[in-house]
Structure formats: C-alpha cells, structure tokens
Design an enzyme around this catalytic site. Sequence first.
Site, PDB file in Angstrom:
ATOM      1  N   SER A 104      -2.926   6.816  -3.677  1.00 30.07           N
ATOM      2  CA  SER A 104      -1.873   5.838  -3.869  1.00 30.07           C
ATOM      3  C   SER A 104      -1.156   6.054  -5.216  1.00 30.07           C
ATOM      4  CB  SER A 104      -2.442   4.550  -3.376  1.00 30.07           C
ATOM      5  OG  SER A 104      -1.197   3.432  -3.270  1.00 30.07           O
ATOM      6  N   ASP A 241       5.625   4.919  -4.775  1.00 34.64           N
ATOM      7  CA  ASP A 241       4.385   5.287  -5.319  1.00 34.64           C
ATOM      8  C   ASP A 241       3.859   6.491  -4.607  1.00 34.64           C
ATOM      9  OD1 ASP A 241       3.693   4.324  -2.845  1.00 34.64           O
ATOM     10  OD2 ASP A 241       1.478   3.396  -3.402  1.00 34.64           O
ATOM     11  N   ASP A 243       1.631   7.777  -2.423  1.00 35.00           N
ATOM     12  CA  ASP A 243       1.665   8.010  -1.210  1.00 35.00           C
ATOM     13  C   ASP A 243       2.806   7.220  -0.209  1.00 35.00           C
ATOM     14  OD1 ASP A 243       0.665   5.437  -1.378  1.00 35.00           O
ATOM     15  OD2 ASP A 243      -0.992   5.721   0.279  1.00 35.00           O
ATOM     16  N   ASP A 245       3.602   4.330   0.373  1.00 37.83           N
ATOM     17  CA  ASP A 245       3.336   3.054   1.341  1.00 37.83           C
ATOM     18  C   ASP A 245       4.079   1.611   0.311  1.00 37.83           C
ATOM     19  OD1 ASP A 245       1.451   2.885  -0.757  1.00 37.83           O
ATOM     20  OD2 ASP A 245      -0.158   2.324   0.675  1.00 37.83           O
TER      21      ASP A 245
END
Length: 448
Positions: A104, A241, A243, A245
């Site tokens: 992440s 960010d 990834d 999400d």
Amino acid sequence: MSRLFGTDGVRGLAGVDVTAELALGLAQAAALVLGRDARSESRRPVAVVARDPRVSGEFIAAAVSAGLASAGVDVLDAGVIPTPAAAYLVADAQADFGVMVSASHNPAADNGIKFFAEGGRKLPDAVEDQIEAALSGQLLNTTGREVGRIRRFADAEDRYVVHLLGSLGLSLEGIHVVLDCAHGAAAGISPQVFTDAGATVTVIGNAPDGFNINDGVGSTYLGPLAEKVREVGADLGIAHDGDADRCLAVDADGNTVDGDQIMAILALSMSDRGLLHENTLVATVMSNLGLKLAMADNGIEVVETGVGDRYVLEAINANGYSLGGEQSGHVIMSEHATTGDGVLTGLHLAAEMKRSGKSIAELASCMTVLPQVLVNVRGVDRSKAATDSVIAQAVAQAEVVLGGTGRVLLRPSGTEPVVRVMVEAPSIETAEQLAHDLAEVVRDRIPV
C-alpha cells in the site's frame, strides 16, 4: 507469539519479513482454507493474483502463484493492478478467492500479502487465523491433473475500467484534474478512466520503476500535487497511494481535502439523492470531530469503528450501509466496491463537482476541521502501548487539559512498527504541545 496478520494482511520488509518461502506457504495454506468448499473431483478452485509495481512483488507474486498451483488452485494472473481492482475481479470472474501483493502506502522496500474471499471481500480475523494455523499443518501437494494452472488474466484492466465508468452516470467534461498516481498501481488505469470519463487530465507520479513507489509522491506527500494543480490551473488534484485504495485531494489553491472532508461531501450528496442507506456514515475513531459535527447538523448519523478499513467494512456489511471510510482516504462506496477504491472515490468526487456546479473548496467547506496533530512514535514496543499505566495516566491528564473541547487517541499501528498519538484541540498550538508531550512519554516508557 504475535499474530502474523495485521489490520491489512501480512506486511513487512520484503526478503526479510515477507519472504518467498512465507509467500509460498501462505498460498498453500490459503488454498486449503479458502479453496476447501470449491474443490471437487470435477473442479479446481480459482484465484485471482495481482500486485503493485514494487520490484519485490515480482518474486512474491510468483511464489504465491506457485504455492496456489502446487495446491491445486487455478491462478488468473492479473499482473499490476490496484488492490480494489483485484477485489472487483474476484467477484467479476466468479473466482473463489484472490491474493493481492502490496504494501500500500509503505516504502518500496516493504511488501505484503492480503487475501480476498469469494465476492472480493476482505477476510474476517477468524479466517486469517485459520490460514495462519494451516501454515504449521499438513498442506496440499497435488499431482497429475489435480495440479493448478497459471494463466494470464488478459482483460483484467479493461473489465475494471468498464466497471468504474459504469458507476458514474455523467460526463466529467469541463473538469481539469491532476492525478498523482504515486508511481504505483494506478499509473495506467487512473489517467485512462478519467480521460474516458471526459475530464481534462494532467498526470504526475506515473512512471513506476519498481523502486520509486510512494517516493515523495502520492497520498502521503501532497506537496507535488498541490504545486502541479496551481501550475496548470486545474480544478482539482487527486492523489492515490501505491495500490490505489486511497484517495486524497487538493483544491484549486492546493489546499488539502482529506478523507473526512471527502466522506462529508459524498455523504451529503448521497443523502440528498436518497442513496445514503439509513442516512448513516461509517467512520473510524481517527476521524476529525468536525466530521461528526457536520453530519449531525445535516441529520446524518455517524457510526464509529476501530482504525482500519476492514472494521469499516465489517460495519457496512453487517448493516447494509452505503458509505464509510477513513481520514487517510480509504473510502468505501458499497454499491460499487467491496473495499476502499481510490480511483472510484476520485471519480465520484469530481462527479459531485460537476453535478453541483461548485468548486471542491466550496464542497469541502461543509465541515470545519478541528486542528489535529498526529505523531508517529518509532523505536518503541507497540505491543505495550495499551497496557502501560504511566502512558494511560498521561493520556488522562491531556484529556483534563482539553476539558471536553478536543480529544486524545493513542494506539499502536496495525500496519507499521509505530505507536500513533493523535490530539485534537481548539488550537494547533495546544494540539502540537499535547501530542509531542505524549509522544515523549511513549518513547521513555516502552523503548524497544
């Protein structure tokens, strides 16, 4: 022995904490636990595997796929895509479960492994515990026709893009947006989706090389985004960010619009349109007190959960709520996603600008943000933060100083080796003083 799974899967330094051996074993254990009900004489379980672009994701995802296939699971390799895309594709492809390799917003040297159950939903703690327990037991090793196959999920991105565009219902023509893709998993998809939706798009942070993910860009470093928005005269800036999400934003002057403000904007819009189930927003204990006050002024109830989007999701799923999230930018729109989706959130934020004819600054003014200071205390034993009596006494004294005009939250992080100290107060000076005083107490009391 500490629990292997944190608040968002297994995460740590790639090659040290998250190794190829661990990835292989976790995959085999997951095949045993998550593929159990799908396995039959005529059918092998199916799993979607995806990753973000950090370099260690290549060997970790390969180990995950190898572990799954060796345990009799067919793998659909979706390559580099956002975490919410992986979750969506588990449901869309009617797979039995999914695996996302990502850390992440963490630095490039870190990585992690998270699992999605059938339908693209995050796993409850009890199922993660079953996977962890299975690691030390007899794992599956298949032979012959029982061995799983690994195939490229060729249209993974296209399916996700079509899904995102289908959630909008209007064109973003006339809106100029700057996208910061954090050199991460959104670098290809987010600009494509916003362009296809009709927006004018400028992009930064869209050249991932495996090592630069989250490095001075993205949702944890909003300075470059604010600078670019002002430079090109854009209406809005959106930061993801690594990834994708998360979604944070900046207005035309470069001022930050955080997750609480984004949730407030979306909650008011959805409430006005009759789309906010039970007129309720789900937020965590870290959300700014100003969010609660703004929602109360508009007749919207706020349900609080522990920190972590998984706990927000649990409340949403248990009660059928339609919106929830975190100050950090994890926003869950349950009509369209089973997890936080930064690209989806950004699209709908821009759509509300188009729908209302208001600037993002005007929309964000629906709530007054109380001064809030967050200090991440490193180099301490986070497992002792909640039980140390001196720390508890210091927190109580800080609350006396605030006298009901603010609040204190001190908690160990579930994703990083830090203790988080958060203070809200009527003035930034008071918040900073109390937060740093408490941080010193933590450093003194529970050093590693």
